[in-house]
Scaffold this motif. Structure first.
Motif, PDB file in Angstrom:
ATOM      1  N   TYR A 136     141.279  33.748   7.319  1.00 37.52           N
ATOM      2  CA  TYR A 136     142.620  34.566   7.249  1.00 37.52           C
ATOM      3  C   TYR A 136     142.736  34.992   5.612  1.00 37.52           C
ATOM      4  O   TYR A 136     141.725  34.539   4.795  1.00 37.52           O
ATOM      5  CB  TYR A 136     143.744  33.850   7.475  1.00 37.52           C
ATOM      6  CG  TYR A 136     144.275  32.984   6.448  1.00 37.52           C
ATOM      7  CD1 TYR A 136     145.283  33.187   5.625  1.00 37.52           C
ATOM      8  CD2 TYR A 136     143.671  31.573   6.325  1.00 37.52           C
ATOM      9  CE1 TYR A 136     145.905  32.241   4.833  1.00 37.52           C
ATOM     10  CE2 TYR A 136     144.183  30.629   5.305  1.00 37.52           C
ATOM     11  CZ  TYR A 136     145.348  31.108   4.757  1.00 37.52           C
ATOM     12  OH  TYR A 136     145.701  30.289   3.660  1.00 37.52           O
ATOM     13  N   ALA A 137     143.656  35.637   5.326  1.00 36.51           N
ATOM     14  CA  ALA A 137     143.747  36.492   4.123  1.00 36.51           C
ATOM     15  C   ALA A 137     145.190  36.166   3.315  1.00 36.51           C
ATOM     16  O   ALA A 137     146.190  36.119   3.857  1.00 36.51           O
ATOM     17  CB  ALA A 137     143.425  37.850   3.917  1.00 36.51           C
ATOM     18  N   GLU A 138     144.999  35.324   2.280  1.00 32.80           N
ATOM     19  CA  GLU A 138     146.178  35.333   1.309  1.00 32.80           C
ATOM     20  C   GLU A 138     145.977  36.730   0.297  1.00 32.80           C
ATOM     21  O   GLU A 138     145.439  36.983  -0.492  1.00 32.80           O
ATOM     22  CB  GLU A 138     146.051  34.122   0.370  1.00 32.80           C
ATOM     23  CG  GLU A 138     146.406  32.922   1.071  1.00 32.80           C
ATOM     24  CD  GLU A 138     147.805  32.627   1.532  1.00 32.80           C
ATOM     25  OE1 GLU A 138     148.682  33.413   1.281  1.00 32.80           O
ATOM     26  OE2 GLU A 138     147.868  31.509   2.050  1.00 32.80           O
ATOM     27  N   ILE A 195     147.022  28.787  -2.192  1.00 35.65           N
ATOM     28  CA  ILE A 195     145.579  28.930  -2.601  1.00 35.65           C
ATOM     29  C   ILE A 195     144.688  27.900  -1.975  1.00 35.65           C
ATOM     30  O   ILE A 195     143.597  28.188  -1.634  1.00 35.65           O
ATOM     31  CB  ILE A 195     145.768  28.887  -4.238  1.00 35.65           C
ATOM     32  CG1 ILE A 195     146.467  30.212  -4.728  1.00 35.65           C
ATOM     33  CG2 ILE A 195     144.133  29.128  -4.568  1.00 35.65           C
ATOM     34  CD1 ILE A 195     146.699  30.237  -6.117  1.00 35.65           C
ATOM     35  N   ARG A 242     145.030  25.895   0.663  1.00 30.68           N
ATOM     36  CA  ARG A 242     145.022  26.543   1.986  1.00 30.68           C
ATOM     37  C   ARG A 242     143.876  27.377   2.383  1.00 30.68           C
ATOM     38  O   ARG A 242     143.305  27.607   3.401  1.00 30.68           O
ATOM     39  CB  ARG A 242     146.219  26.865   2.549  1.00 30.68           C
ATOM     40  CG  ARG A 242     146.341  27.136   4.290  1.00 30.68           C
ATOM     41  CD  ARG A 242     145.977  26.027   4.975  1.00 30.68           C
ATOM     42  NE  ARG A 242     145.904  26.439   6.541  1.00 30.68           N
ATOM     43  CZ  ARG A 242     145.455  25.695   7.513  1.00 30.68           C
ATOM     44  NH1 ARG A 242     144.877  24.471   7.154  1.00 30.68           N
ATOM     45  NH2 ARG A 242     145.492  26.329   8.728  1.00 30.68           N
ATOM     46  N   GLN A 243     143.888  28.537   1.450  1.00 27.36           N
ATOM     47  CA  GLN A 243     143.054  29.803   1.616  1.00 27.36           C
ATOM     48  C   GLN A 243     141.563  28.989   1.668  1.00 27.36           C
ATOM     49  O   GLN A 243     140.915  29.361   2.299  1.00 27.36           O
ATOM     50  CB  GLN A 243     143.400  30.637   0.691  1.00 27.36           C
ATOM     51  CG  GLN A 243     142.379  31.826   0.452  1.00 27.36           C
ATOM     52  CD  GLN A 243     142.726  32.994   1.545  1.00 27.36           C
ATOM     53  OE1 GLN A 243     142.895  33.863   1.245  1.00 27.36           O
ATOM     54  NE2 GLN A 243     142.269  32.778   2.692  1.00 27.36           N
ATOM     55  N   ASN A 292     138.942  29.236   4.493  1.00 26.88           N
ATOM     56  CA  ASN A 292     137.889  30.167   4.374  1.00 26.88           C
ATOM     57  C   ASN A 292     136.667  29.620   3.790  1.00 26.88           C
ATOM     58  O   ASN A 292     135.466  30.013   4.224  1.00 26.88           O
ATOM     59  CB  ASN A 292     138.205  31.442   3.605  1.00 26.88           C
ATOM     60  CG  ASN A 292     139.248  32.191   4.121  1.00 26.88           C
ATOM     61  OD1 ASN A 292     139.720  32.038   5.278  1.00 26.88           O
ATOM     62  ND2 ASN A 292     139.535  33.178   3.474  1.00 26.88           N
ATOM     63  N   TYR A 333     142.085  35.949  -2.129  1.00 27.68           N
ATOM     64  CA  TYR A 333     141.019  36.031  -0.913  1.00 27.68           C
ATOM     65  C   TYR A 333     139.761  36.212  -1.515  1.00 27.68           C
ATOM     66  O   TYR A 333     138.842  35.548  -0.738  1.00 27.68           O
ATOM     67  CB  TYR A 333     141.512  37.375   0.081  1.00 27.68           C
ATOM     68  CG  TYR A 333     140.954  37.423   1.225  1.00 27.68           C
ATOM     69  CD1 TYR A 333     140.385  36.644   2.296  1.00 27.68           C
ATOM     70  CD2 TYR A 333     140.141  38.917   1.096  1.00 27.68           C
ATOM     71  CE1 TYR A 333     139.560  37.129   3.274  1.00 27.68           C
ATOM     72  CE2 TYR A 333     139.324  39.098   2.060  1.00 27.68           C
ATOM     73  CZ  TYR A 333     139.085  38.483   3.262  1.00 27.68           C
ATOM     74  OH  TYR A 333     138.357  38.611   4.288  1.00 27.68           O
ATOM     75  N   SER A 337     137.841  33.158  -2.312  1.00 25.15           N
ATOM     76  CA  SER A 337     137.570  32.459  -1.174  1.00 25.15           C
ATOM     77  C   SER A 337     136.033  33.029  -0.692  1.00 25.15           C
ATOM     78  O   SER A 337     135.406  32.328  -0.330  1.00 25.15           O
ATOM     79  CB  SER A 337     138.528  32.247  -0.134  1.00 25.15           C
ATOM     80  OG  SER A 337     138.658  33.233   0.391  1.00 25.15           O
ATOM     81  N   SER A 394     148.838  36.538   4.768  1.00 29.75           N
ATOM     82  CA  SER A 394     150.017  35.826   4.036  1.00 29.75           C
ATOM     83  C   SER A 394     150.132  36.422   2.739  1.00 29.75           C
ATOM     84  O   SER A 394     149.147  36.372   2.000  1.00 29.75           O
ATOM     85  CB  SER A 394     149.688  34.222   4.192  1.00 29.75           C
ATOM     86  OG  SER A 394     150.830  33.611   3.673  1.00 29.75           O
TER      87      SER A 394
END
Length: 271
Positions: free
Chosen positions: A86-88, A100, A102-103, A107, A148, A151, A192
């Protein structure tokens, strides 16, 4: 002879498109998502060769269990598609440390969990293909995409080296770097935004949010075409190390290469 695919993040978007395309090609697919029911609901009509399993890729033990179950049931994993992520999206200072982390947990470390679970099987068989869904954002970073991109840059560096480690054992690697795909990747289920309000960034953040909302559903590249390209490449004896997909991706990557050449030349001029 049909091959066995393991696809993560298969409940929607590119993962679903790859799963459907592989199934249409006569392959057997173990398709995973956080909800097995969501995977099944999006892929009706394939139940004879589709096997949906729940998998949160951040759970290393669960990844090992899925890989083990797949090999036990079907005898092999011929193609792994490491797609879940997924993308922050937003400006770096607007993200909490937890967001961050969690990203990266999903990923980077989640993607590594799945590869770590599957690679030993492929090494033993001296055969297999690991397809890693990265992004042109793994080559180029812009404002609003720093977290993003970080990652995806990490995924690129890890997989570039890991691919060389696996190559002597007959295991191939394909890094996929799409541009903007016409999926729900930019909606609130996948993307997010940072939650810290910083007045200095307020105007830029508002403009960026407007861009993302306008782009969602209107991205220029068709995920079905990318899925078809990936499935076709998986059938080839020789697989390219990278697949850039979309005019936007090739333009951005080309511009980055030109910029790097200029910077290298400037460094050389400095002696």
């Amino acid at each position: 002879m049909a091959r066995v695919w393991l696809v993560t993040g298969a409940s929607r978007g590119l993962g679903r498109a790859i799963t459907r395309t592989a199934l249409d090609a006569g392959e057997t697919v173990v398709a995973t998502g956080r909800s097995a029911d969501a995977v099944r609901d999006g892929l009706e009509g394939y139940h004879d060769r589709l096997h949906a399993l729940a998998l949160d890729i951040t759970d290393a033990e669960a990844a090992r269990a899925v890989a083990s179950e797949t090999v036990k049931r079907f005898g092999s994993i011929d193609v792994l598609v490491n797609n879940a992520g997924y993308a922050e999206l937003g400006f770096f200072e607007t993200f909490t440390d937890a967001a961050i982390r969690r990203q990266f947990e999903v990923n980077v470390f989640g993607t590594m969990n799945v590869a770590r679970a599957v690679a030993p099987h492929m090494r033993r068989r001296r055969s297999g293909l690991i397809v890693t869904i990265s992004s042109v954002s793994g080559l180029v970073s812009n404002s609003g995409g720093s977290v993003y991109s970080a990652s995806k840059f990490a995924v690129e560096g890890w997989m570039e080296g890991f691919a060389e480690e696996l190559a002597p054992f007959g295991v191939r690697s394909l890094l996929v770097e799409p541009g903007m795909l016409r999926t729900d990747f930019m909606d609130r289920k996948s993307a997010s935004f940072g939650g810290i309000d910083i007045p200095d960034y307020a105007e830029a953040v508002a403009q960026y949010r407007s861009f993302v909302e306008g782009a969602n559903g209107n991205q220029p590249n068709d995920p079905k075409l990318l899925a078809a390209r990936i499935v076709a490449l998986a059938s080839q004896v020789e697989t390219p190390a990278r697949l850039l997909f979309g005019n936007d991706a090739t333009q951005w990557a080309g511009a980055k290469i030109d910029k790097l050449r200029e910077e290298i030349a400037q460094s050389a001029d400095l002696g």
